[in-house]
Design a protein around this motif. Structure first.
Motif, mmCIF file in Angstrom:
data_model
loop_
_atom_site.group_PDB
_atom_site.id
_atom_site.type_symbol
_atom_site.label_atom_id
_atom_site.label_comp_id
_atom_site.label_asym_id
_atom_site.label_seq_id
_atom_site.Cartn_x
_atom_site.Cartn_y
_atom_site.Cartn_z
ATOM 1 N N TYR A 167 0.831 -1.196 0.000
ATOM 2 C CA TYR A 167 0.000 0.000 0.000
ATOM 3 C C TYR A 167 0.872 1.255 0.000
ATOM 4 C CZ TYR A 167 -3.098 3.708 1.458
ATOM 5 O OH TYR A 167 -3.767 4.902 1.524
ATOM 6 N N SER A 168 1.886 1.276 0.856
ATOM 7 C CA SER A 168 2.767 2.433 0.948
ATOM 8 C C SER A 168 3.485 2.682 -0.376
ATOM 9 C CB SER A 168 3.781 2.233 2.073
ATOM 10 O OG SER A 168 4.671 3.321 2.151
ATOM 11 N N ARG A 179 0.930 4.010 -2.945
ATOM 12 C CA ARG A 179 0.480 5.356 -2.546
ATOM 13 C C ARG A 179 1.570 6.391 -2.788
ATOM 14 N NH1 ARG A 179 -1.205 9.699 -1.442
ATOM 15 N NH2 ARG A 179 -2.683 10.334 0.176
ATOM 16 N N SER A 180 2.806 6.068 -2.414
ATOM 17 C CA SER A 180 3.887 7.043 -2.534
ATOM 18 C C SER A 180 4.269 7.322 -3.983
ATOM 19 C CB SER A 180 5.124 6.556 -1.760
ATOM 20 O OG SER A 180 5.635 5.362 -2.332
ATOM 21 N N PHE A 202 2.064 7.541 -6.381
ATOM 22 C CA PHE A 202 0.873 8.126 -7.001
ATOM 23 C C PHE A 202 0.157 7.143 -7.934
ATOM 24 C CE2 PHE A 202 3.631 11.716 -6.000
ATOM 25 C CZ PHE A 202 2.775 12.514 -5.258
ATOM 26 N N ARG A 256 -4.680 5.839 -4.658
ATOM 27 C CA ARG A 256 -5.095 6.696 -3.553
ATOM 28 C C ARG A 256 -6.547 6.388 -3.233
ATOM 29 N NH1 ARG A 256 -5.786 13.190 -3.357
ATOM 30 N NH2 ARG A 256 -6.125 12.845 -5.582
ATOM 31 N N VAL A 267 -9.888 7.970 -1.724
ATOM 32 C CA VAL A 267 -10.407 9.305 -1.449
ATOM 33 C C VAL A 267 -11.874 9.223 -1.039
ATOM 34 C CG1 VAL A 267 -8.794 10.406 -3.031
ATOM 35 C CG2 VAL A 267 -11.039 9.701 -3.869
ATOM 36 N N LYS A 318 -8.631 14.135 0.362
ATOM 37 C CA LYS A 318 -7.186 14.053 0.112
ATOM 38 C C LYS A 318 -6.648 12.679 0.467
ATOM 39 C CE LYS A 318 -6.434 18.979 0.976
ATOM 40 N NZ LYS A 318 -5.788 19.982 1.856
ATOM 41 N N ASP A 319 -7.153 12.123 1.554
ATOM 42 C CA ASP A 319 -6.710 10.796 1.984
ATOM 43 C C ASP A 319 -7.795 10.192 2.869
ATOM 44 O OD1 ASP A 319 -5.473 8.501 2.805
ATOM 45 O OD2 ASP A 319 -3.891 9.468 3.961
ATOM 46 N N ARG A 335 -7.898 7.423 4.141
ATOM 47 C CA ARG A 335 -7.338 6.549 5.179
ATOM 48 C C ARG A 335 -6.604 7.344 6.257
ATOM 49 N NH1 ARG A 335 -7.738 1.391 4.499
ATOM 50 N NH2 ARG A 335 -5.964 0.960 5.866
ATOM 51 N N GLU A 384 -8.630 5.586 -6.453
ATOM 52 C CA GLU A 384 -8.108 6.194 -7.671
ATOM 53 C C GLU A 384 -6.934 5.360 -8.180
ATOM 54 O OE1 GLU A 384 -9.016 10.942 -7.123
ATOM 55 O OE2 GLU A 384 -6.979 10.219 -6.866
ATOM 56 N N LEU A 408 -2.542 16.343 -5.537
ATOM 57 C CA LEU A 408 -1.536 16.292 -4.492
ATOM 58 C C LEU A 408 -0.193 16.831 -4.957
ATOM 59 C CD1 LEU A 408 -2.209 12.827 -2.828
ATOM 60 C CD2 LEU A 408 -2.987 15.087 -2.134
#
Length: 342
Positions: free
Chosen positions: A43-44, A47-48, A50, A53, A55, A195-196, A198, A233, A326
């Motif tokens: 997940y990290s 997510r990092s 892009f 995500r 939302v 924006k997030d 989670r 997303e 973002l």
């Protein structure tokens, strides 16, 4: 950014998050049969970079607002700047410049007719340098794609989905029912979740001024009433879908029910809705390639009685999806455009 390829674990994680965007990763790991730290790393990583995500998205109709599908025809040289300007607004989403370079589409949220904010947005847009024509159709009711596009929700078994699926929202509010009481703190909550989704309760409490327990209760209330939902997303191209097409369908009134019901079952349809305007139905379709899109139009759509005309356009890219940007959008060069004001 290096290219990313989704493997089976990535797809299972994405499917799980679409079922419940705030599900703890420990629970997801237990259901899909992976170690929690492995799922957390995946997940990290996504997510990092892009790639992914989660939302929060608002059903604006349930708090007395309107959503519009807007088509903007513009001068070719203003395409990038105009898309970037619109993307930086809080009230826009799903911005798609179309192939050909002279048109883009987006979704916009406004107050009902007669309110200053609605008049202000459309007047600003039509007066923006390079904009040649603006057509806005009000979204009356989504008919397909609510709760996630089926094309990215086939990685988990039905038994796994049952364990991870969020509770079903309440039935849509009827016209005679009052809309939900809405506050400035709710706006701050939804903005943070957009924006997030989670974000932890501490972050959301700081954003709203509420206690963590109040935040937890309010999120549950908004989800149960259908006002708040979560969207993953992720670019459909990562699932092998190289063609995204927008469709405007003219449908005879007697055929609307059958057509919209059929669209809700088509795996190619990422989203569809009843709208105002010359065409009654708007849809977003994801296909593997141009041939498969042609097959979809000539075979499946052609079989639906009631459709009298089809207009299609291919998207060139997505400047913005459901949530806010973002990363900084590309700014217009000095003197080229007068920006659409917030």
């Amino acid at each position: 950014m290096d290219s990313v390829t989704l493997d089976e674990l990535d797809r299972r994680l994405i499917h799980a998050l679409q079922l419940d965007g705030r599900m703890p990763l420990s629970r997801i790991a237990a259901v899909i049969g992976a170690q929690e730290r492995t799922v957390a790393r995946r997940y990290s990583r996504l997510r990092s970079r892009f790639v992914l995500r989660v939302v929060g998205i608002l059903d604006s109709r349930r708090i007395g607002m309107l959503e519009w599908i807007v088509r903007v025809r513009h001068a070719p040289e203003t395409a990038t700047a105009l898309a970037a300007q619109l993307a930086q607004r809080d009230d826009t989403s799903w911005i798609a410049p179309l192939a050909g370079g002279t048109e883009l589409t987006c979704m916009v949220r406004t107050l009902p007719p007669g309110e200053e904010s609605q008049r202000s947005f459309f007047e600003q847009l039509t007066r923006t340098q390079g904009v040649r024509e603006v057509n806005a159709a009000c979204l009356l009711r989504p008919v397909a794609g609510v709760g996630g596009w089926a094309g990215r929700m086939n990685a988990l078994s039905e038994a796994e989905q049952v364990l991870l699926r969020a509770p079903e929202p309440a039935e849509p509010l009827e016209a005679e029912h009052p809309t939900l009481v809405w506050s400035a703190a709710d706006n701050r909550l939804v903005r943070a979740l957009s924006k997030d989704a989670r974000a932890d309760l501490g972050q959301l409490a700081a954003a709203t001024g509420w206690s963590e327990s109040t935040v937890r209760r309010r999120i549950a209330q908004l989800r149960e009433s259908g006002v708040l939902a979560f969207e993953v997303e992720v670019d459909p191209a990562l699932f092998g879908y190289g063609i995204e097409a927008l469709m405007w369908l003219e449908v005879a009134p007697a055929g609307l029910h059958a057509v919209t019901r059929a669209l809700s079952r088509h795996p190619q349809v990422a989203f569809a809705a009843l709208t105002t305007g010359a065409t009654a139905v708007f849809a977003i379709v994801e296909c593997l390639d141009a041939d498969s899109f042609g097959d979809y139009v000539t075979n499946e759509l052609a079989q639906l009685s009631g459709i009298t005309r089809i207009e299609t356009a291919l998207t060139r890219s997505r400047t913005k999806r459901a949530g806010p940007l973002l990363i900084p959008a590309i700014e217009s060069r000095p003197g080229r455009n007068r920006p659409v004001e917030r």
